[in-house]
Design an enzyme around this catalytic site. Sequence first.
Site, PDB file in Angstrom:
ATOM      1  N   ALA A 122      38.153  45.613  37.969  1.00 39.79           N
ATOM      2  CA  ALA A 122      38.103  46.336  39.410  1.00 39.79           C
ATOM      3  C   ALA A 122      38.731  44.849  40.365  1.00 39.79           C
ATOM      4  CB  ALA A 122      36.701  46.437  39.671  1.00 39.79           C
ATOM      5  N   ASP A 156      19.579  49.608  38.387  1.00 44.25           N
ATOM      6  CA  ASP A 156      19.870  48.780  39.173  1.00 44.25           C
ATOM      7  C   ASP A 156      21.050  48.861  40.002  1.00 44.25           C
ATOM      8  OD1 ASP A 156      19.468  45.948  40.101  1.00 44.25           O
ATOM      9  OD2 ASP A 156      20.404  44.817  38.464  1.00 44.25           O
ATOM     10  N   SER A 161      25.494  35.762  31.164  1.00 42.23           N
ATOM     11  CA  SER A 161      26.998  36.096  31.002  1.00 42.23           C
ATOM     12  C   SER A 161      27.749  35.866  32.114  1.00 42.23           C
ATOM     13  CB  SER A 161      27.103  37.591  30.891  1.00 42.23           C
ATOM     14  OG  SER A 161      26.845  38.337  32.039  1.00 42.23           O
TER      15      SER A 161
HETATM   16  N1  ADE Z   1      32.913  41.408  38.477  1.00 39.37           N
HETATM   17  C1  ADE Z   1      31.964  41.790  37.298  1.00 39.37           C
HETATM   18  N2  ADE Z   1      32.673  42.849  36.536  1.00 39.37           N
HETATM   19  C2  ADE Z   1      33.727  43.105  37.211  1.00 39.37           C
HETATM   20  C3  ADE Z   1      34.872  43.806  36.796  1.00 39.37           C
HETATM   21  N3  ADE Z   1      34.766  44.809  35.705  1.00 39.37           N
HETATM   22  N4  ADE Z   1      35.870  43.737  37.492  1.00 39.37           N
HETATM   23  C4  ADE Z   1      36.278  42.737  38.704  1.00 39.37           C
HETATM   24  N5  ADE Z   1      35.093  41.953  38.730  1.00 39.37           N
HETATM   25  C5  ADE Z   1      33.995  41.968  38.022  1.00 39.37           C
END
Ligand code: ADE
Length: 399
Positions: A166, A209, A97
Amino acid sequence: MERTVGTGGGLAAAAAAAATATATTPTTPTGARPNSATPRSVEPGHIPSSSAEWQERGAAVAVREVSGEDGNVQIRIIRKGVKDFTFGRVLGEGSYSTVVAATDRQTLREYAIKVLDKRHIIKEKKVKYVNIEKNTLNRLGDHPGIVRLYYTFQDERSLYFVLDLAPNGELFSFVKKLGSLNEECTQYYCAQLLDAVEYMHTHGVIHRDLKPENVLLDSNMRVKVTDFGSAKLLPMPSADELAALAQKRDDDDHRPRRADALEIDESERANSFVGTAEYVSPELLTDKFASKPSDLWAFGCILYQCIAGRPPFKAANEFQTFQKITALNYVFPPGFPAAARDLVKRLLVLDPTKRIQIDDIKRHDFFKGIEFGPALWKRKAPRLQPFNFRQGVGHYVLK
Ligand code: ADE
């Protein structure tokens, strides 16, 4: 109030159908929990043949209940598909992914969209894990410390998981940049991580994990745990069981645990290594099972790493790392603070039945003054600062 009633289309072909046709996401952009989620009906065996049909049948369908000024509730059907988002920068890449920042064209709200390659997933027989991740995220949609899944949809090539963004990235990057975190920062981030792990465990999810790369930080520098692709879903406890569990925890906090209390399902013994070498628990390496305490082992490794700046078990290769783990071969750098040291020692215990449990971790001296639960998520994040080992050593010697 909104609920997603299904992801249209379906990888009707073979096993992939199971992964995608029922991908539903019962969470809402406003944060409200949905009423229910029911898969939209799709004729079995039908595979969309054009991009336009994929757009139509592969979309997530959400029902939004809007209260009018007259107090009447109106129902609005919302469809979400690839065309409803503007895709931006790549946030991360995994084997199956890619996570991309994206904006909902209508609401302008930003998300992180995990794009999974269908052909690759089928070829590598990972359909089961995609389903686990989706089902886990749907189950855990109500905690501030866990990324929320809003929609899932698909087109000819890919599956899309629309997640909380995030924007401050991985906790790991900050630990790396600063070299370490001081006690106040470590206490803050580890308390939030523990609160999220407790929520997972009480909702029947073992992450399997946990590592600093899977601990993300939102716009307020608060923890958001991600990546449930290796998770184990236990039967969901009922509301009564959850209440009884809380009572039981109060009652038998100090009683030793039996192995069967680890909720190990014999049919689920892992035949191959899952997780990341540095954070994998000794029981997974020796007995090939992971249970709730395995997440707490990883938590101990993360706590150690925040302060020390490196994981406790690290070697030139995976095999040597595993040898160190099973021999409990690690040392504290001089000056490592006493309360944190004591907690790490109680977490990094080879026998999972003797490892400290969440309630005792919360009461440990290292978390003195911390109020767990909702209050924890209202606190302002401390200024990021490294641990001052020089001061630590001086203090330590003088004592
Ligand atoms: N990297 C992987 N998942 C993420 C997310 N939900 N927000 C920011 N960076 C990411």
